[in-house]
Scaffold this active site. Structure first.
Site, PDB file in Angstrom:
ATOM      1  N   ILE A 654      44.942  -8.900 -35.139  1.00 46.58           N
ATOM      2  CA  ILE A 654      43.677  -8.167 -34.980  1.00 46.58           C
ATOM      3  C   ILE A 654      42.472  -8.994 -35.397  1.00 46.58           C
ATOM      4  CG2 ILE A 654      44.580  -5.806 -35.086  1.00 46.58           C
ATOM      5  CD1 ILE A 654      43.905  -5.817 -38.080  1.00 46.58           C
ATOM      6  N   GLY A 655      42.689 -10.228 -35.793  1.00 46.98           N
ATOM      7  CA  GLY A 655      41.526 -11.045 -36.156  1.00 46.98           C
ATOM      8  C   GLY A 655      41.913 -12.388 -36.707  1.00 46.98           C
ATOM      9  N   LYS A 676      47.152 -10.271 -43.963  1.00 46.16           N
ATOM     10  CA  LYS A 676      46.535 -11.571 -43.664  1.00 46.16           C
ATOM     11  C   LYS A 676      47.535 -12.659 -43.985  1.00 46.16           C
ATOM     12  CE  LYS A 676      42.706 -14.004 -45.467  1.00 46.16           C
ATOM     13  NZ  LYS A 676      41.351 -13.814 -45.913  1.00 46.16           N
ATOM     14  N   ASP A 776      30.675 -16.441 -48.321  1.00 40.44           N
ATOM     15  CA  ASP A 776      30.975 -16.529 -46.892  1.00 40.44           C
ATOM     16  C   ASP A 776      30.756 -15.184 -46.226  1.00 40.44           C
ATOM     17  OD1 ASP A 776      31.694 -17.499 -44.453  1.00 40.44           O
ATOM     18  OD2 ASP A 776      33.841 -17.506 -44.852  1.00 40.44           O
TER      19      ASP A 776
END
Ligand SMILES: *[C@@H]1O[C@H](CO)[C@@H](O)[C@H](O)[C@H]1NC(C)=O
Ligand SMILES: *[C@@H]1O[C@H](CO)[C@@H](O)[C@H](O)[C@H]1NC(C)=O
Ligand SMILES: *[C@@H]1O[C@H](CO)[C@@H](O)[C@H](O)[C@H]1NC(C)=O
Ligand SMILES: *[C@@H]1O[C@H](CO)[C@@H](O)[C@H](O)[C@H]1NC(C)=O
Ligand SMILES: *[C@@H]1O[C@H](CO)[C@@H](O)[C@H](O)[C@H]1NC(C)=O
Length: 953
Positions: A654-655, A676, A776
């Site tokens: 998804i990313g 992740k 970030d």
């Protein structure tokens, strides 16, 4: 309120008086024209021509603009929006100010409107030239076309409009010289031609405009000298000529101007004397003449000019005895006389200027003492008397100037001690006393000035040791104590100065070794310890290992691998090494402890769950369940993840982030999480593994509704995983880039997302100890749940500002979001996040990354000079032109919230990091009720927004 330079200090907006006056005149004339009209109106229905003319004009607009004028249909144009008629139904007013229209003036048949009194089209996007046929509007009294995109010359025919009282053509792109015909407009009261590209000379015929009160020609390219005829304009109250290319001396005829309130000639190449009678009428409030080559003394009329509030005469060649030329100025709040040849002593009158906030007389020939009475000006924020010949002591009473933000007395002949009272100035950010004859010790009370960013005491005769208290100045970036007679050892605690970038201790008598804590000063980019009696190894960090010989030469026994140093003896280097080994071990122990703690919490939850003591809501409970099982049996969860993602099949991806790929994992139980998977880099896993550890470390310490929740983690030699809560809507970037999703993401939701982020960052910066810097922030790293609540994620590059934090890594952040100073400073501080937040906020409002707009916002990076006048190119852009076009314009309260968010975003993008507000302030401002708008939304320019300064500390 912190002092920050604003760009347009020299330029005030047109006064209301002229405006009101013009309306008055227009009203008077409308009665007049009514009588004309009733007799002159014909049976042929002149109104019919007008209607056709208006519809033809409208038809030439772009579609969107046409739709704004939907009431212009059918007959009865006198009822149309923006149109005013007299009783004979002839158009006398066209007022479409701030309608957001885009069109051309050449398609308007001016000759159809013989009765027109006022044409008001300011704050739109009209382009093209002003057609010469405008000269046919013989009754026109009021012509306002400011803030459009008109180009070409001002037509000569404007001289035919002899009824004109008010002309405002400012903020366009008009070029060429000002036609001499303008001198025929003898009724003119206001003439605003500022902020265009006009060139050539000021026509001498302007001297005929004897009713003129306002003349604004600033920010053009006008050259030649000022015509003596301007001396005939004795009614003038506002004369603004700054930011042009005017040369020659000021004509003596200007002595006739005795009623001025604002006199502004800064940023030209003018010579000669200031006019003598500027304050004869007793009205002068603002005298701005900086950046010229004016000579001579301050005119006598200024001596007792009690009306003065704002004076900037800096950077000229003025002279005279300052105590004789200025009397008591009770209302003054800002005065800058720096870079001139003023001499004499500082009068105690300054201490009775109770509203004085800014006083700069640096780089002159002042002598005498700074008297204790000076401290009567208790609102002072900036006091700069540097580079003069002041003698005597620094008065202790300066400690009463509690608002002081900048105290600069460098390069004088001041003697005695540094008064301890300066330490009570809690707002002080810059203290510069370098280059005097100060003696005694550095007062330990300076450690209480907790907001100090720059502390320079070099080139004095200070003695004794560096007080330990200096290490409490956690925001210090620049510490210069060089060229004194300081003794003793460098305090170990100085390693706490985590923001310190520049440290100069050279030319003292410091002894002992460099404290080991220095290797944790990760912001340091320049150190000078030369000419002392230091010994032992140089810390093994880049700033010391890359240091040039000049910065460590001439000590007693420094050692290391650098040229000019002896090698450290084995005992010494071993000692140093084992210390750093200890540190690694400690860090590992720390991490293990942290992880165990997490496991411990997990086990506690399992136990309490089993014992039926937790009473969490069902939705929550399910998730905690997972967390529990996982901590309890990590292997099982790992297998579940592999299964749910089909071994990390791209189908479940998804990313992608900088540090890893994110998958959606749906467990058999129905629970959904985001996983992740960190990249395993080719050259060993260390890079991402360290970011993995960092992220865990940070996330375990942070709890906030707008920060993503970490449920668990999994560290495997081949694969490191982080398991987060799953957020249904995915990243902000994804939503903004999809037409469909962006439509559903309406203004209220957008404003809430911005608020949520501000809260999260305020929490990280101000409620976490040590503060956490994200480093970030980008639209990729902000995730939204089904209710559009924002959650900040991806702390892969976050770094705790504490001595154990990792070493410097070369570039952090995402291109396009990183603050400009990252290009030249290694200093990582919270202001970087503030900048990225500004970019992101604009992105949410614009629906796309602000890209080029960022560059044009702060075109001139030479902003550090207080006298910078050049406006950035984006200054005239309308806010509505940058707002996301996919949504209808925000209304009412929401419009107020959008404007506030935009305003805050622009202040966060200030090129000077210290001038950005803190996230605490941003969050606070956003939490207040949205202000109602001062202007209607369509007329707000970015320039108007970013002239506002928010307090920064
Ligand atoms: C024409 O103008 C009236 C108001 O004057 C408005 O209510 C109506 O919607 C307009 N018609 C069209 C077709 O735009
Ligand atoms: C303006 O001042 C000059 C002298 O500087 C004088 O000769 C002239 O008459 C004055 N003009 C007016 C209109 O007062
Ligand atoms: C200014 O005021 C002082 C005191 O009121 C007075 O002595 C002086 O003459 C005045 N100076 C001028 C130039 O008017
Ligand atoms: C000082 O400033 C305040 C606020 O701007 C104002 O109300 C007050 O009148 C000023 N006082 C003087 C003496 O100018
Ligand atoms: C440190 O200060 C001394 C004098 O005070 C100066 O000569 C030297 O250049 C400074 N060092 C650096 C690195 O700027």
């Amino acid at each position: 309120m912190k002092y920050c330079y604003t760009l347009k200090l020299c330029i005030a907006k047109p006064t209301m008086t002229a405006f009101v006056y013009a309306i008055f005149i227009a009203l008077v004339f409308s009665f007049d024209s009514f009588s004309h009209a009733s007799t002159a109106s014909t049976k042929f229905g002149g109104g019919g021509f007008e209607e056709v003319a208006l519809l033809t004009w409208k038809a030439s607009f772009e579609n969107h603009s046409q739709s704004l004028l939907s009431s212009w249909n059918g007959s009865g144009h006198c009822n149309w929006v923006g149109i005013g008629c007299n009783k004979a139904c002839r158009v006398i007013h066209i007022d479409l100010e701030s309608f957001g229209l885009r069109g051309n003036l050449s398609t308007l048949s001016f000759s159809s409107f013989p009765y027109l009194l006022s044409l008001e089209l300011s704050n739109n996007s009209f382009y093209g030239t002003i057609p010469p046929v405008i000269g046919s509007l013989s009754r026109l009294t009021y012509l306002r076309l400011s803030n459009n995109q008109l180009s070409g010359r001002i037509p000569e025919q404007i001289g035919m409009l002899t009824s004109l009282v008010d002309i405002d053509l400012s903020e366009n792109n008009l070029a060429g010289s000002i036609s001499a015909s303008i001198g025929s407009l003898s009724n003119l009261i206001s003439l605003f031609l500022d902020d265009n590209q006009l060139s050539g000379c000021i026509p001498s015929t302007m001297g005929n405009l004897t009713s003129l009160k306002d003349l604004s020609l600033h920010l053009n390219q006008i050259s030649c000298s000022i015509p003596p005829e301007l001396g005939k304009l004795s009614s003038l109250t506002n004369l603004r000529l700054s930011g042009n290319k005017l040369t020659g001396s000021l004509p003596p005829e200007l002595d006739n101007l005795t009623n001025l309130e604002n006199f502004d000639i800064c940023y030209n190449k003018l010579t000669g004397h200031l006019p003598n009678n500027l304050c004869l009428g007793g009205s002068l409030r603002s005298l701005l003449a900086f950046n010229n080559s004016l000579i001579g003394r301050i005119p006598k009329s200024l001596m007792n000019c009690t009306s003065l509030r704002h004076v900037r005469l800096n950077r000229n060649e003025l002279t005279g005895n300052i105590s004789e030329d200025f009397g008591l100025l009770p209302h003054i709040y800002y005065i800058d006389l720096s870079y001139n040849y003023f001499f004499g002593e500082l009068s105690i009158d300054w201490g009775m200027s109770y509203n004085l906030t800014f006083l700069r007389i640096s780089n002159n020939e002042l002598s005498g003492q700074i008297l204790p009475q000076f401290a009567g000006a208790t609102k002072l924020q900036v006091l700069d008397l540097s580079s003069n010949h002041l003698v005597g002591k620094i008065p202790r009473t300066l400690g009463k100037l509690v608002s002081l933000f900048d105290l600069t007395l460098r390069e004088n002949e001041l003697s005695g001690n540094i008064p301890a009272e300066i330490g009570s100035l809690s707002k002080l950010q810059h203290l510069d006393l370098a280059g005097n004859n100060l003696n005694g010790s550095i007062p330990k009370q300076l450690g209480q000035s907790v907001n100090l960013i720059k502390l320079r005491l070099s080139r004095n005769s200070l003695t004794e040791a560096i007080p330990i208290e200096i290490s409490q100045l956690k925001f210090l970036q620049n510490l210069d104590l060089g060229n004194n007679s300081l003794t003793g050892e460098i305090p170990q605690q100085m390693g706490n100065l985590q923001m310190l970038e520049i440290l100069n201790l050279s030319h003292n008598r410091l002894s002992g070794s460099i404290p080991s804590s220095f290797s944790g000063m990760s912001s340091l980019t320049s150190v000078d310890i030369s000419y002392n009696h230091l010994e032992g190894p140089l810390p093994n960090t880049r700033v010391f290992q890359d240091a040039p010989f000049e910065t460590y030469r001439d000590n007693d026994g420094l050692c290391g691998n650098l040229s000019g140093l002896m090698r450290c003896s084995p005992i010494m280097s071993n000692g140093a090494k084992s210390r750093s080994d200890n540190k690694v071990v400690l860090w590992i122990v720390g991490s293990v402890l942290g992880i165990s703690l997490l496991l411990g919490i997990g086990i506690f939850l399992v136990l309490s769950k089993r014992m039926g003591t937790t009473e969490s809501e069902p939705r929550r409970g399910a998730v905690e369940n997972l967390f529990v099982i996982w901590s309890y049996d990590g292997k099982l969860v790992y297998e579940n993840i592999i299964e749910a993602t089909e071994d990390f099949n791209a189908r479940h991806c998804i990313g992608m982030g900088g540090y890893g790929t994110v998958y959606k994992a749906e467990f058999p139980s129905g629970q959904v999480v985001a996983v992740k998977k960190l990249h395993t880099s080719q050259d060993g896993e260390f890079a991402s593994l360290s970011s993995f550890n960092r992220e865990i470390h940070v996330l375990t310490e942070i709890r906030h509704r707008n920060i993503i929740r970490l449920y668990g983690f999994c560290s495997h030699p081949q694969q490191s995983l982080l398991v987060y809560e799953f957020l249904e809507r995915g990243s902000l970037q994804k939503i903004l880039s999809s037409e469909e999703e962006a439509l559903g993401f309406e203004w209220t939701k957008r404003v809430n997302v911005i608020k949520g982020l501000a809260d999260a960052l305020s929490y990280m910066h101000h409620d976490c100890l040590p503060p956490v810097i994200h480093r970030d922030i980008s639209s990729k790293n902000v995730l939204l749940d089904s209710d559009y609540i924002s959650h900040l994620s991806d702390f892969g590059t976050a770094r705790l500002i504490n001595p154990q934090s990792s070493n410097w890594t070369s570039f952090v952040g995402t291109f396009g979001y990183a603050a400009p100073e990252l290009a030249y400073t290694m200093d990582v501080n919270t202001r970087l996040d503030v900048y990225s937040f500004g970019v992101l906020t604009l992105e949410v409002l614009m629906g796309r990354h602000p890209g080029d707009l960022l560059a044009s916002l702060y075109l001139s990076s030479g902003l550090s000079s207080s006298s910078d006048l050049s406006p950035p190119t984006a200054y005239n852009i309308l806010l509505i032109d940058v707002l996301d076009k996919r949504l209808p314009l925000p209304r009412n309260q929401v419009a107020g919230a959008v404007v506030l968010a935009a305003k805050l975003a622009l202040s966060c993008l200030h090129p000077i990091p210290q001038c950005r507000p803190t996230m605490q302030i941003v969050s606070l401002e956003l939490s207040k009720e949205s202000p109602s708008l001062q202007y209607s939304l369509p007329m707000i320019t970015l320039g108007q927004l970013y002239n506002v300064n928010f307090p920064t500390s």
